[in-house]
Scaffold this motif. Structure first.
Motif, short mmCIF file in Angstrom:
data_model
loop_
_atom_site.label_atom_id
_atom_site.label_comp_id
_atom_site.label_asym_id
_atom_site.label_seq_id
_atom_site.Cartn_x
_atom_site.Cartn_y
_atom_site.Cartn_z
N SER A 97 32.54 43.83 4.73
CA SER A 97 32.59 43.62 6.18
C SER A 97 31.73 44.66 6.92
CB SER A 97 34.03 43.67 6.69
OG SER A 97 34.61 44.93 6.44
N LEU A 98 31.65 45.89 6.40
CA LEU A 98 30.80 46.90 7.04
C LEU A 98 29.32 46.55 6.87
CD1 LEU A 98 32.54 50.30 6.23
CD2 LEU A 98 32.44 49.09 8.41
N ARG A 99 28.95 46.05 5.71
CA ARG A 99 27.57 45.63 5.48
C ARG A 99 27.20 44.49 6.42
NH1 ARG A 99 23.61 45.46 1.53
NH2 ARG A 99 24.77 46.82 0.16
N THR A 100 28.08 43.52 6.53
CA THR A 100 27.83 42.39 7.43
C THR A 100 27.73 42.85 8.87
OG1 THR A 100 29.00 40.92 5.91
CG2 THR A 100 28.72 40.15 8.18
N THR A 101 28.62 43.75 9.27
CA THR A 101 28.59 44.29 10.63
C THR A 101 27.28 45.03 10.88
OG1 THR A 101 30.99 44.50 10.67
CG2 THR A 101 29.77 45.81 12.27
N ALA A 102 26.85 45.86 9.92
CA ALA A 102 25.60 46.61 10.07
C ALA A 102 24.40 45.67 10.19
CB ALA A 102 25.41 47.56 8.89
N GLU A 103 24.37 44.62 9.38
CA GLU A 103 23.26 43.66 9.45
C GLU A 103 23.26 42.94 10.80
OE1 GLU A 103 23.93 41.34 5.94
OE2 GLU A 103 22.88 42.77 4.65
N PHE A 104 24.43 42.60 11.30
CA PHE A 104 24.55 41.94 12.61
C PHE A 104 24.09 42.87 13.73
CE2 PHE A 104 27.01 40.96 16.43
CZ PHE A 104 26.60 39.66 16.65
N VAL A 105 24.55 44.12 13.69
CA VAL A 105 24.16 45.11 14.71
C VAL A 105 22.65 45.34 14.68
CG1 VAL A 105 24.37 47.55 15.36
CG2 VAL A 105 26.41 46.22 14.85
N ALA A 106 22.09 45.47 13.47
CA ALA A 106 20.64 45.68 13.34
C ALA A 106 19.86 44.51 13.95
CB ALA A 106 20.26 45.87 11.88
N ALA A 107 20.31 43.31 13.68
CA ALA A 107 19.62 42.13 14.23
C ALA A 107 19.74 42.10 15.76
CB ALA A 107 20.20 40.87 13.62
N ALA A 108 20.93 42.40 16.28
CA ALA A 108 21.12 42.40 17.73
C ALA A 108 20.33 43.52 18.39
CB ALA A 108 22.61 42.54 18.05
N ALA A 109 20.28 44.68 17.77
CA ALA A 109 19.58 45.83 18.36
C ALA A 109 18.07 45.64 18.36
CB ALA A 109 19.94 47.11 17.60
N SER A 110 17.56 44.82 17.48
CA SER A 110 16.10 44.63 17.41
C SER A 110 15.55 44.05 18.71
CB SER A 110 15.72 43.76 16.22
OG SER A 110 16.18 42.44 16.39
N ALA A 111 16.37 43.36 19.48
CA ALA A 111 15.91 42.79 20.75
C ALA A 111 15.64 43.86 21.79
CB ALA A 111 16.96 41.81 21.27
N TRP A 112 16.25 45.03 21.66
CA TRP A 112 16.09 46.10 22.64
C TRP A 112 15.10 47.17 22.21
CZ3 TRP A 112 20.73 43.58 22.06
CH2 TRP A 112 21.20 42.95 23.21
N ARG A 113 14.50 47.01 21.06
CA ARG A 113 13.53 48.00 20.61
C ARG A 113 12.19 47.76 21.29
NH1 ARG A 113 15.19 47.18 14.44
NH2 ARG A 113 17.22 48.18 14.59
N LEU A 114 11.45 48.86 21.49
CA LEU A 114 10.12 48.72 22.06
C LEU A 114 9.22 48.01 21.06
CD1 LEU A 114 9.55 52.20 23.68
CD2 LEU A 114 9.95 50.05 24.84
N PRO A 115 8.30 47.19 21.52
CA PRO A 115 7.36 46.57 20.59
C PRO A 115 6.56 47.63 19.85
CG PRO A 115 7.16 45.63 22.79
CD PRO A 115 8.08 46.81 22.89
N GLN A 116 6.27 47.38 18.60
CA GLN A 116 5.53 48.35 17.80
C GLN A 116 4.04 48.13 17.97
OE1 GLN A 116 6.96 48.17 13.81
NE2 GLN A 116 8.87 49.17 14.34
N ALA A 117 3.32 49.25 18.03
CA ALA A 117 1.87 49.17 18.19
C ALA A 117 1.20 48.72 16.90
CB ALA A 117 1.32 50.54 18.61
N ALA A 118 1.79 49.03 15.77
CA ALA A 118 1.25 48.64 14.47
C ALA A 118 2.39 48.07 13.63
CB ALA A 118 0.64 49.84 13.76
N ALA A 119 2.03 47.17 12.77
CA ALA A 119 3.06 46.57 11.92
C ALA A 119 3.60 47.61 10.95
CB ALA A 119 2.47 45.39 11.13
N PRO A 120 4.95 47.70 10.81
CA PRO A 120 5.52 48.66 9.87
C PRO A 120 5.38 48.16 8.45
CG PRO A 120 7.26 47.36 10.85
CD PRO A 120 5.97 46.94 11.52
N SER A 121 5.53 49.08 7.51
CA SER A 121 5.56 48.64 6.13
C SER A 121 6.84 47.84 5.92
CB SER A 121 5.53 49.85 5.18
OG SER A 121 6.63 50.69 5.44
#
Length: 126
Positions: A97-121
């Motif tokens: 359940s913690l893994r699932t919660t972390a994956e959900f939070v990571a996906a939701a938080a990605s909407a609020w991240r600044l766009p990246q200037a270069a593609a990450p590895s």
């Protein structure tokens, strides 16, 4: 995060953005290279509070999520027990359940991240 770090440093938000971006790119590249080149088992413990910084993908099996805040793992008895078991070659597993919660939070938080200037590895397993 960039606003907070930028406000605390003399380099401002632009400097914080560069720092956080480089940690993301270099850290992901290092982890991917280490996983490809080494046959040694590895384990990564991620505090649930840090899920906002994770890539939006399924976490590798070697990543365990523990109920903790950033910087608290060193003295955390649960984390220390997991590390002890891993280092003594015992099988370790996390809470699904913690893994699932972390994956959900990571996906939701990605909407609020600044766009990246270069593609990450690519930090996600393929």
């Amino acid at each position: 995060m960039e606003w907070l770090v930028g406000g605390l440093s003399p380099f401002g938000t632009a400097g914080a953005q560069r720092l956080i971006g480089s940690v993301s790119r270099v850290g992901a590249r290092f982890a991917a290279a280490a996983a490809r080149r080494s046959r040694l088992p590895w384990l990564e413990l991620v505090p649930l509070a840090d899920a906002v910084t994770l890539p939006a993908c399924r976490l590798p099996a070697n990543v365990l999520v523990v109920p903790a805040l950033h910087g608290e793992l060193l003295g955390d008895p649960v984390a220390m027990g997991i590390v002890r078991e891993f280092l003594t070659h015992h099988r370790v597993s996390g809470t699904r359940s913690l893994r699932t919660t972390a994956e959900f939070v990571a996906a939701a938080a990605s909407a609020w991240r600044l766009p990246q200037a270069a593609a990450p590895s690519p930090p996600c397993p393929r």
